[in-house]
Design an enzyme around this catalytic site. Structure first.
Site, PDB file in Angstrom:
ATOM      1  N   ARG A 351       0.816  -1.220   0.000  1.00  0.00           N
ATOM      2  CA  ARG A 351       0.000   0.000   0.000  1.00  0.00           C
ATOM      3  C   ARG A 351       0.848   1.268   0.000  1.00  0.00           C
ATOM      4  NH1 ARG A 351      -5.009   0.920   0.726  1.00  0.00           N
ATOM      5  NH2 ARG A 351      -4.617   2.685   2.146  1.00  0.00           N
ATOM      6  N   GLU A 368      -0.320   8.889   4.315  1.00  0.00           N
ATOM      7  CA  GLU A 368      -0.490   9.869   5.379  1.00  0.00           C
ATOM      8  C   GLU A 368       0.751  10.749   5.532  1.00  0.00           C
ATOM      9  OE1 GLU A 368      -1.536   7.320   8.619  1.00  0.00           O
ATOM     10  OE2 GLU A 368      -3.603   7.057   7.922  1.00  0.00           O
ATOM     11  N   PHE A 374       0.635   5.476  11.460  1.00  0.00           N
ATOM     12  CA  PHE A 374      -0.184   4.412  10.898  1.00  0.00           C
ATOM     13  C   PHE A 374       0.300   3.954   9.518  1.00  0.00           C
ATOM     14  CE2 PHE A 374      -2.710   6.232  14.208  1.00  0.00           C
ATOM     15  CZ  PHE A 374      -3.373   5.167  14.779  1.00  0.00           C
ATOM     16  N   GLU A 375       0.181   4.813   8.509  1.00  0.00           N
ATOM     17  CA  GLU A 375       0.502   4.395   7.148  1.00  0.00           C
ATOM     18  C   GLU A 375       1.270   5.512   6.450  1.00  0.00           C
ATOM     19  OE1 GLU A 375      -1.894   1.567   4.225  1.00  0.00           O
ATOM     20  OE2 GLU A 375      -2.718   3.582   4.256  1.00  0.00           O
ATOM     21  N   GLN A 376       2.565   5.446   6.597  1.00  0.00           N
ATOM     22  CA  GLN A 376       3.449   6.485   6.090  1.00  0.00           C
ATOM     23  C   GLN A 376       4.329   5.918   4.983  1.00  0.00           C
ATOM     24  OE1 GLN A 376       7.215   9.152   7.714  1.00  0.00           O
ATOM     25  NE2 GLN A 376       5.882   8.166   9.193  1.00  0.00           N
TER      26      GLN A 376
END
Length: 537
Positions: A351, A368, A374-376
């Protein structure tokens, strides 16, 4: 001769294990994915990264873990024809609680796929598994007492409430029998990082004490019975630099004993190499190895006769260090991420990046904000030298100022510098700098190059940074046109360190150099990086 640190850059809490002529060291990775670094050597001088075993969502999911949480102090061992890895996935840092579940995974070889994790307990972090010569197994970890005022930036000794021991039942995959608190620690306090081993009928316990800053130490104790009582080493501490501010290797503590097939004794430990004038360890906590001797009193001592670790240590006969190249070039042509690189927290890397959509390129899928828990989309390698230059080239066509991609010197959400391509309302596509100079807890950005420098609407942009000890300078150029241009002022590279910003004990990972992209519009804009170079200066 062994030259310390043997694992430069962010490689803390070294657990060492020998199997035949092969030596392995497992180190903490905190919020960096995949979890746990395992290096291999056959001569104790030259070490190669061979595995990061925690690589599946079922083994490790750190999305939402705060900075400096995640994998703390793994313990690697070998018994019953397989490797055992014990680790903590810390879920909370600030405040009175730690929330520290401990797990065990196994594998028939280091390179193999590791098992699904077995949950053990959550009473404290820094777990270790000891395999006794009678076949029994014992699990030890420090116990965390939440009833004291112990905050991330200022730990209090009473929160470190001794070392717990309990038997591990391999068949039932569960702890059994009484829980015993076997060691309260020395007057130095902050007892953690326990490791047990047995020799000449003695059970030896080494622990880390004094916190992981400049008062750190390896403390040693022994007992005829595994559950104590334990008597303290005559010097109390086997390894420490706490009373020697001039020693090259500072912050010495937290390690493990190993013996060669010939009976030579060594002990690993973490260390830091501070830069003047502020004594900031810009390379984080590194791994070192010390030669030890057993004396007639059945106690272990450093061979140099002190408690202060050496940079140069006698190695194994015939061991010759292999010179490492000063330049590392990464082309992203192989279809897999180069082994030196990691990302943050997520077990779903597809992702945030891939090497397949555009072969020969690392494609970041902007998610993000930089600093997200979380999702970097950030892929980076460790800083291993006090002075280095990193370069890359990016293709990126932002539609809004919310889309940003570039090169970063990164520690965590409140300690980073970045040079990047973005869009500005009047400049159009431009190169700018985003910086967070240790602003804890708010993490507010500053913009040292203000709105930035206008560049062509299309085309590849090369970005670079030079770090010379405490100083950082960013550069850019349009590929194939002109020379490198500096952008912005000289920045404080020293803040990208354990001691920067919040200060000692506020965080304890290390500096990385890498590429990033974020798209806070939520449209997942992509950025393509063709290559990345890292040069020691």
């Amino acid at each position: 001769m062994i030259r310390n640190p043997i694992l430069p850059g962010f490689n803390p809490d070294p657990s060492i294990c020998r199997v035949g002529a092969d030596y392995y060291i497992a180190t903490s990775t905190f919020e960096w994915y995949p979890g746990v670094q395992i290096h291999h050597s056959r001569d104790l001088v030259n070490w190669t990264l061979v595995r990061r075993p925690l690589e599946r969502r079922s083994q490790l999911d750190m999305r939402g873990n705060p900075d400096s949480c995640g994998i703390w102090a793994p313990c690697l061992s070998y018994a019953d024809g397989q490797f055992w890895l014990v680790y903590t996935d810390v879920k909370r840092f600030d405040g009175s609680f730690k929330d520290a579940p401990n797990y065990i995974v196994t594998a028939p070889s280091i390179e193999a796929e590791w098992s699904e994790p077995v949950y053990v307990n959550s009473s404290g972090f820094d777990p270790s598994l000891f395999h006794d010569d009678d076949g029994r197994k014992w699990f030890v970890n420090m116990q965390w007492n939440h009833r004291t005022e112990s905050y991330g930036g200022s730990p209090k000794s009473p929160a470190f409430d001794g070392i717990l021991l309990q038997e591990w039942d391999s068949a039932a995959k569960a702890l059994k029998g009484p829980i015993k608190n076997i060691f309260a620690g020395s007057p130095l306090g902050l007892v953690e990082g326990p490791h047990l081993f047995k020799r000449n009928g003695w059970y030896y316990l080494t622990t880390a004490e004094g916190g992981t800053g400049y008062d750190h130490a390896v403390t040693m104790a022994r007992s005829r019975n595994i559950d104590g009582p334990y008597e303290m080493h005559p010097n109390m501490h086997l390894i420490t630099s706490k009373d020697h501010p001039g020693a090259v290797l500072q912050r010495a503590g937290h390690g493990q004993y190993v013996e060669t097939p010939e009976g030579e004794a060594y002990h690993t430990h973490l260390c830091g190499r501070p830069l003047p004038p502020k004594r900031r360890c810009t390379l984080g906590r590194e791994t070192a190895l010390q030669k030890c001797v057993w004396r007639d009193d059945d106690w272990l001592y450093l061979e140099n006769g002190t408690t202060v670790p050496d940079v140069d240590v006698p190695g194994l006969s015939g061991a010759v260090p292999v010179e490492k190249p000063m330049r590392s070039e990464y082309s992203f042509d192989g279809g897999t991420l180069p082994a030196d690189f990691q990302w943050l927290r997520t077990p779903e890397p597809a992702r945030i990046f891939n090497l397949t959509d555009r072969p020969g390129h690392l494609r970041l899928i902007a998610r993000e904000s930089i600093g997200s828990w979380f999702e970097q989309s950030l892929v980076a390698r460790r800083q291993e030298h006090h002075s280095f230059r990193a370069e890359t080239v990016v293709e990126f066509s932002p539609d809004t100022y919310q889309q940003v991609a570039g090169l970063t010197h990164y520690y965590n959400r409140h300690k980073f510098h970045a040079v990047a391509v973005t869009l500005h309302e009047t400049l159009g596509r431009c190169v700018t700098i985003l910086s967070c100079n240790g602003d804890y807890p708010n993490g507010r950005l500053s913009f040292p190059a203000e709105s930035g420098v206008a560049i062509a609407a299309e085309g590849r942009v090369q970005l670079a940074m030079e770090i010379r000890e405490n100083d950082l300078q960013f550069f850019w150029q349009t590929e194939g046109k002109g020379a490198w241009q500096p952008i912005g002022p000289v920045l404080d590279a020293g803040v990208i360190s354990d001691e920067g910003g919040r200060g000692e004990h506020g965080s304890f990972t290390g500096a990385f150099a890498g590429v990033f992209a974020f798209d806070t519009s939520g449209r997942a804009k992509t950025a393509d990086f063709d290559w990345f170079n890292y040069d020691e200066l």
